[in-house]
Design a protein around this motif. Structure first.
Motif, PDB file in Angstrom:
ATOM      1  N   SER A 168       0.805  -1.220   0.000  1.00 49.26           N
ATOM      2  CA  SER A 168       0.000   0.000   0.000  1.00 49.26           C
ATOM      3  C   SER A 168       0.836   1.267   0.000  1.00 49.26           C
ATOM      4  O   SER A 168       0.373   2.303  -0.458  1.00 49.26           O
ATOM      5  N   ALA A 169       2.063   1.179   0.512  1.00 44.84           N
ATOM      6  CA  ALA A 169       2.899   2.380   0.585  1.00 44.84           C
ATOM      7  C   ALA A 169       4.374   2.022   0.364  1.00 44.84           C
ATOM      8  O   ALA A 169       5.113   1.836   1.326  1.00 44.84           O
ATOM      9  N   PRO A 170       4.813   1.940  -0.889  1.00 42.01           N
ATOM     10  CA  PRO A 170       6.241   1.725  -1.129  1.00 42.01           C
ATOM     11  C   PRO A 170       7.045   2.905  -0.570  1.00 42.01           C
ATOM     12  O   PRO A 170       6.503   4.000  -0.408  1.00 42.01           O
ATOM     13  N   GLN A 208      -7.490   3.832  -0.599  1.00 40.07           N
ATOM     14  CA  GLN A 208      -8.389   3.520  -1.709  1.00 40.07           C
ATOM     15  C   GLN A 208      -7.864   2.455  -2.670  1.00 40.07           C
ATOM     16  O   GLN A 208      -8.597   1.984  -3.522  1.00 40.07           O
ATOM     17  N   TYR A 209      -6.580   2.091  -2.578  1.00 39.60           N
ATOM     18  CA  TYR A 209      -5.999   1.110  -3.491  1.00 39.60           C
ATOM     19  C   TYR A 209      -4.623   0.719  -2.999  1.00 39.60           C
ATOM     20  O   TYR A 209      -4.059   1.358  -2.121  1.00 39.60           O
ATOM     21  N   SER A 210      -4.079  -0.350  -3.587  1.00 37.73           N
ATOM     22  CA  SER A 210      -2.692  -0.733  -3.343  1.00 37.73           C
ATOM     23  C   SER A 210      -1.852  -0.109  -4.456  1.00 37.73           C
ATOM     24  O   SER A 210      -2.257  -0.133  -5.623  1.00 37.73           O
ATOM     25  N   HIS A 211      -0.706   0.435  -4.114  1.00 36.50           N
ATOM     26  CA  HIS A 211       0.165   0.998  -5.153  1.00 36.50           C
ATOM     27  C   HIS A 211       0.793  -0.095  -6.003  1.00 36.50           C
ATOM     28  O   HIS A 211       1.004   0.089  -7.198  1.00 36.50           O
ATOM     29  N   VAL A 212       1.100  -1.230  -5.383  1.00 37.49           N
ATOM     30  CA  VAL A 212       1.782  -2.320  -6.081  1.00 37.49           C
ATOM     31  C   VAL A 212       1.131  -3.640  -5.693  1.00 37.49           C
ATOM     32  O   VAL A 212       0.840  -3.871  -4.520  1.00 37.49           O
ATOM     33  N   VAL A 213       0.884  -4.488  -6.695  1.00 36.71           N
ATOM     34  CA  VAL A 213       0.397  -5.841  -6.451  1.00 36.71           C
ATOM     35  C   VAL A 213       1.159  -6.767  -7.387  1.00 36.71           C
ATOM     36  O   VAL A 213       1.303  -6.484  -8.573  1.00 36.71           O
ATOM     37  N   TRP A 214       1.674  -7.867  -6.828  1.00 35.49           N
ATOM     38  CA  TRP A 214       2.305  -8.880  -7.670  1.00 35.49           C
ATOM     39  C   TRP A 214       1.934 -10.249  -7.146  1.00 35.49           C
ATOM     40  O   TRP A 214       1.448 -10.396  -6.033  1.00 35.49           O
ATOM     41  N   GLY A 215       2.162 -11.234  -7.995  1.00 30.96           N
ATOM     42  CA  GLY A 215       1.825 -12.585  -7.585  1.00 30.96           C
ATOM     43  C   GLY A 215       2.185 -13.593  -8.658  1.00 30.96           C
ATOM     44  O   GLY A 215       2.850 -13.268  -9.638  1.00 30.96           O
ATOM     45  N   THR A 216       1.727 -14.798  -8.441  1.00 33.45           N
ATOM     46  CA  THR A 216       1.960 -15.871  -9.398  1.00 33.45           C
ATOM     47  C   THR A 216       0.625 -16.489  -9.756  1.00 33.45           C
ATOM     48  O   THR A 216      -0.339 -16.418  -8.992  1.00 33.45           O
ATOM     49  N   GLY A 217       0.560 -17.088 -10.915  1.00 34.14           N
ATOM     50  CA  GLY A 217      -0.665 -17.768 -11.322  1.00 34.14           C
ATOM     51  C   GLY A 217      -0.997 -17.527 -12.773  1.00 34.14           C
ATOM     52  O   GLY A 217      -0.167 -17.078 -13.565  1.00 34.14           O
ATOM     53  N   ARG A 218      -2.240 -17.810 -13.102  1.00 32.48           N
ATOM     54  CA  ARG A 218      -2.765 -17.674 -14.462  1.00 32.48           C
ATOM     55  C   ARG A 218      -3.328 -16.266 -14.621  1.00 32.48           C
ATOM     56  O   ARG A 218      -4.169 -15.823 -13.841  1.00 32.48           O
ATOM     57  N   PHE A 219      -2.865 -15.539 -15.636  1.00 30.02           N
ATOM     58  CA  PHE A 219      -3.297 -14.172 -15.885  1.00 30.02           C
ATOM     59  C   PHE A 219      -4.686 -14.170 -16.519  1.00 30.02           C
ATOM     60  O   PHE A 219      -4.954 -14.923 -17.453  1.00 30.02           O
ATOM     61  N   VAL A 220      -5.572 -13.306 -16.002  1.00 30.23           N
ATOM     62  CA  VAL A 220      -6.925 -13.169 -16.531  1.00 30.23           C
ATOM     63  C   VAL A 220      -7.174 -11.694 -16.814  1.00 30.23           C
ATOM     64  O   VAL A 220      -6.983 -10.847 -15.933  1.00 30.23           O
ATOM     65  N   ALA A 221      -7.597 -11.373 -18.032  1.00 31.33           N
ATOM     66  CA  ALA A 221      -7.959 -10.007 -18.404  1.00 31.33           C
ATOM     67  C   ALA A 221      -9.460  -9.960 -18.633  1.00 31.33           C
ATOM     68  O   ALA A 221      -9.997 -10.773 -19.396  1.00 31.33           O
ATOM     69  N   ALA A 227       3.206   8.101  -0.899  1.00 32.12           N
ATOM     70  CA  ALA A 227       2.156   8.278   0.116  1.00 32.12           C
ATOM     71  C   ALA A 227       1.167   7.120   0.062  1.00 32.12           C
ATOM     72  O   ALA A 227       0.736   6.701  -1.017  1.00 32.12           O
ATOM     73  N   ALA A 228       0.800   6.592   1.213  1.00 30.65           N
ATOM     74  CA  ALA A 228      -0.174   5.507   1.304  1.00 30.65           C
ATOM     75  C   ALA A 228      -1.553   6.009   0.903  1.00 30.65           C
ATOM     76  O   ALA A 228      -1.877   7.185   1.071  1.00 30.65           O
ATOM     77  N   SER A 229      -2.370   5.102   0.377  1.00 31.17           N
ATOM     78  CA  SER A 229      -3.751   5.431   0.049  1.00 31.17           C
ATOM     79  C   SER A 229      -4.662   4.344   0.595  1.00 31.17           C
ATOM     80  O   SER A 229      -4.401   3.161   0.376  1.00 31.17           O
TER      81      SER A 229
END
Length: 154
Positions: free
Chosen positions: A9-11, A19-32, A15-17
């Motif tokens: 939420s705050a790298p 209302q959202y995460s500034h950065v999200v990462w992960g592993t798995g199957r990508f879905v658009a 500034a932290a928010s």
């Protein structure tokens, strides 16, 4: 089970928010998920002129699209909001919070646009998700769908 996603939420230096995460990462199957508007299953507009009703329908449509991919709101890493009036952002956030519940919020962007595909539509939202790979004994093979003719015509 631990989550397959990491939310920041705050790298450092940002500034932290709430209302959202500034950065999200992960592993798995990508879905658009294509941008969803407030259309019901028959294609009729839900909530003409009512941003709160439209936002609720958009998130209902996103829920259905995510489910088709074996995903849910907890798997969403990015939302992009397209609004004909930035004043509708409060209605979008309220519908988002209801849909996401206690799940961490994804990275998000909001853009005010001059118009959407139909004049009575106020909100369009697209989503990207990462779905954890499931261990299965026998993997299902899905044949690719041909989208374009050999000459490139649709």
């Amino acid at each position: 089970m631990s989550s397959h996603l990491t939310h920041v939420s705050a790298p450092d230096g940002v500034a932290a928010s709430p209302q959202y995460s500034h950065v999200v990462w992960g592993t798995g199957r990508f879905v658009a998920i294509s941008g969803q508007c407030s259309l019901d299953a028959s294609g009729a507009v839900v909530g003409a002129g009512d941003p709160a009703a439209q936002a609720r329908q958009v998130f209902a449509n996103l829920r259905s699209c995510l489910a088709a991919a074996g995903a849910g709101f907890a798997d969403v890493v990015k939302l992009t909001y397209y609004l004909t009036d930035v004043a509708h952002l409060g209605a979008v956030r309220a519908a988002r919070d209801e849909a996401f519940g206690p799940a961490p919020l994804p990275a998000s962007s909001a853009v005010q646009v001059a118009a959407l595909v139909r004049p009575e539509l106020l909100i369009e939202i697209e989503a990207f998700a990462l779905v954890p790979e499931e261990e299965t004994e026998e993997a299902e093979v899905v044949a690719p769908v041909r989208l374009f003719a050999v000459d490139g015509a649709r």
